[in-house]
Design an enzyme around this catalytic site. Structure first.
Site, PDB file in Angstrom:
ATOM      1  N   THR A 171      38.192  45.200  38.420  1.00 23.61           N
ATOM      2  CA  THR A 171      38.540  45.982  39.268  1.00 23.61           C
ATOM      3  C   THR A 171      38.567  47.527  38.668  1.00 23.61           C
ATOM      4  OG1 THR A 171      39.570  44.405  40.655  1.00 23.61           O
ATOM      5  CG2 THR A 171      40.131  46.907  41.118  1.00 23.61           C
TER       6      THR A 171
ATOM      7  N   THR B  37      44.556  44.641  37.131  1.00 24.36           N
ATOM      8  CA  THR B  37      43.238  43.929  37.237  1.00 24.36           C
ATOM      9  C   THR B  37      43.365  42.722  36.856  1.00 24.36           C
ATOM     10  OG1 THR B  37      40.841  44.115  36.521  1.00 24.36           O
ATOM     11  CG2 THR B  37      42.582  44.954  34.833  1.00 24.36           C
ATOM     12  N   GLY B  38      42.275  41.904  37.094  1.00 18.35           N
ATOM     13  CA  GLY B  38      42.300  40.605  36.479  1.00 18.35           C
ATOM     14  C   GLY B  38      42.208  39.463  37.727  1.00 18.35           C
ATOM     15  N   HIS B  39      43.039  38.161  37.661  1.00 22.09           N
ATOM     16  CA  HIS B  39      42.767  37.234  38.582  1.00 22.09           C
ATOM     17  C   HIS B  39      43.901  37.518  39.677  1.00 22.09           C
ATOM     18  CE1 HIS B  39      40.812  35.255  34.942  1.00 22.09           C
ATOM     19  NE2 HIS B  39      40.218  34.613  36.063  1.00 22.09           N
ATOM     20  N   GLY B  40      43.357  37.966  40.953  1.00 22.34           N
ATOM     21  CA  GLY B  40      43.992  38.396  41.785  1.00 22.34           C
ATOM     22  C   GLY B  40      45.020  37.739  42.364  1.00 22.34           C
TER      23      GLY B  40
ATOM     24  N   THR C 222      37.215  46.972  44.391  1.00 22.38           N
ATOM     25  CA  THR C 222      36.477  45.962  43.634  1.00 22.38           C
ATOM     26  C   THR C 222      35.563  45.177  44.503  1.00 22.38           C
ATOM     27  OG1 THR C 222      36.745  44.133  42.290  1.00 22.38           O
ATOM     28  CG2 THR C 222      38.326  44.275  44.161  1.00 22.38           C
TER      29      THR C 222
ATOM     30  N   GLY D 175      41.338  39.534  47.299  1.00 24.87           N
ATOM     31  CA  GLY D 175      42.140  39.444  46.115  1.00 24.87           C
ATOM     32  C   GLY D 175      43.306  40.233  46.158  1.00 24.87           C
TER      33      GLY D 175
ATOM     34  N   SER E  27      30.987  45.150  39.411  1.00 26.42           N
ATOM     35  CA  SER E  27      32.178  44.251  39.879  1.00 26.42           C
ATOM     36  C   SER E  27      32.976  45.245  40.950  1.00 26.42           C
ATOM     37  CB  SER E  27      32.957  43.794  38.680  1.00 26.42           C
ATOM     38  OG  SER E  27      33.260  44.837  37.984  1.00 26.42           O
TER      39      SER E  27
ATOM     40  N   ARG F  97      37.480  35.255  51.250  1.00 26.98           N
ATOM     41  CA  ARG F  97      38.510  35.564  50.056  1.00 26.98           C
ATOM     42  C   ARG F  97      38.987  36.984  49.801  1.00 26.98           C
ATOM     43  NH1 ARG F  97      39.114  38.178  44.887  1.00 26.98           N
ATOM     44  NH2 ARG F  97      40.677  36.946  43.391  1.00 26.98           N
TER      45      ARG F  97
END
Ligand code: ASP
Length: 315
Positions: free
Chosen positions: A172, A223-226, A190, A202, A70, A200
């Protein structure tokens, strides 16, 4: 009695590298891969190096590891089969550098640093970022490894874009450090969400979203859903909350609560969202909070390198 007293060494001599005081140096980074990255950062921090050099060296370990799917080399591609990388870096003078949608370069964090140090700009994207990297001597290479290509081809049979929480089809490495001189820096890098639309971007290369450092106050990374982190300018928010006197953990928690509130307004299922923040303040106190269980981070200070699990909202 006298010999027992002598056996107790002063804490500075016992536990901390030369010149250090408790709380400094310290480095934090996201997820399990943070442990290895912290080792590289610690080498620099424990020999009185700069936090900026430490965070760059640290995240480069993850970028170069093809088994970390990732970040960097070996990262999962977008839906067109292209590995596109996002990274940013910020130092104690509020110098910033960032690249987004960069292809073919193993170390986007070092390109971000070159943007910071060698251009009048703060962010380069796509082809422009690649041309700049090549002009700086970075080598063009194929970043799509066989396992990532195979998985992408399997994904194409259904082509469903469903980022899963805590499953490593994103993630990330965000790293923040405080050096022996009390200066802060951070880095974030990331390959973004697997099978994202081409183009896209993030939160990770966006200063204020994926990373923020204020050398007077503290540093934070996400980190996570950007998309959810960008919506609240997450890392900047965490630093501002620390400025208001909140502990690093409380600041991360309040930022997560903004995500919770917004997701309710937007009728978005929180179960489908994971965001984790990590933060340190100027004293070297640290903390973290996330939307739901599953996130962990690595901390390296004079007590050693270890994983820590933050508290979370969705119980
Ligand atoms: N924040 C990254 C992105 O949205 C992915 C992650 O950290 O899971 O690209």
């Amino acid at each position: 009695m006298a010999s027992a007293a002598l056996a107790v060494k002063p804490i500075l001599e016992l536990d901390f590298p030369t010149g250090a005081i408790p709380g400094k140096p310290i480095v934090l980074s996201t997820w399990d891969f943070g442990l290895k990255a912290n080792e590289a950062a610690w080498k620099i921090l424990s020999s009185s190096g700069r936090a900026l050099d430490a965070v760059e060296a640290g995240v480069k370990i993850t970028e170069a590891d093809p088994n970390e799917r990732s970040v960097g080399y070996g990262g999962r591609p977008d839906r067109d089969g292209r590995v596109t990388l996002d990274a940013c870096i910020m130092d104690d003078f509020a110098n910033i550098g960032s690249v987004a949608a960069l292809e073919h370069i193993m170390h986007p964090i070092s390109v971000a640093r070159a943007v910071m140090e060698k251009t009048p700009h703060v962010m380069l994207v796509g082809d422009g970022a690649l041309s700049f990297a090549l002009s700086q001597g970075f080598k063009k290479q194929n970043l799509l490894t066989e396992p990532s290509e195979k998985e992408w081809k399997e994904w194409l049979t259904k082509s469903e874009y469903k980022p899963k929480v805590n499953i490593e089809n994103h993630d990330t490495i965000g790293m923040i450090a405080l050096d022996v001189n009390g200066n802060l820096s951070g880095a974030c890098t990331t390959s973004g969400m697997a099978y994202k639309m081409h183009g896209r971007v993030g939160d990770s290369p966006i200063i204020g979203a994926g990373l923020y450092v204020d050398n007077e106050i503290g540093a934070a990374t996400a980190t996570g859903h950007g998309e959810e982190v960008i919506r609240i300018a997450g890392s900047h928010l965490v630093v501002e909350l620390m400025r208001q006197g909140k502990s690093p953990e409380k600041a991360c928690q309040e930022a997560v609560m903004r995500i919770v509130a917004i997701s309710k307004k937007r009728n978005q299922s929180l179960r489908d969202i994971q965001v984790g923040f990590i933060a340190i303040n100027k004293k070297g106190e640290f903390g973290s909070y996330c939307v739901q269980d599953g996130f962990s981070y690595a901390v390296h200070d004079a007590k050693g390198n270890r994983m820590a699990k933050p508290d979370f909202y969705l119980k």
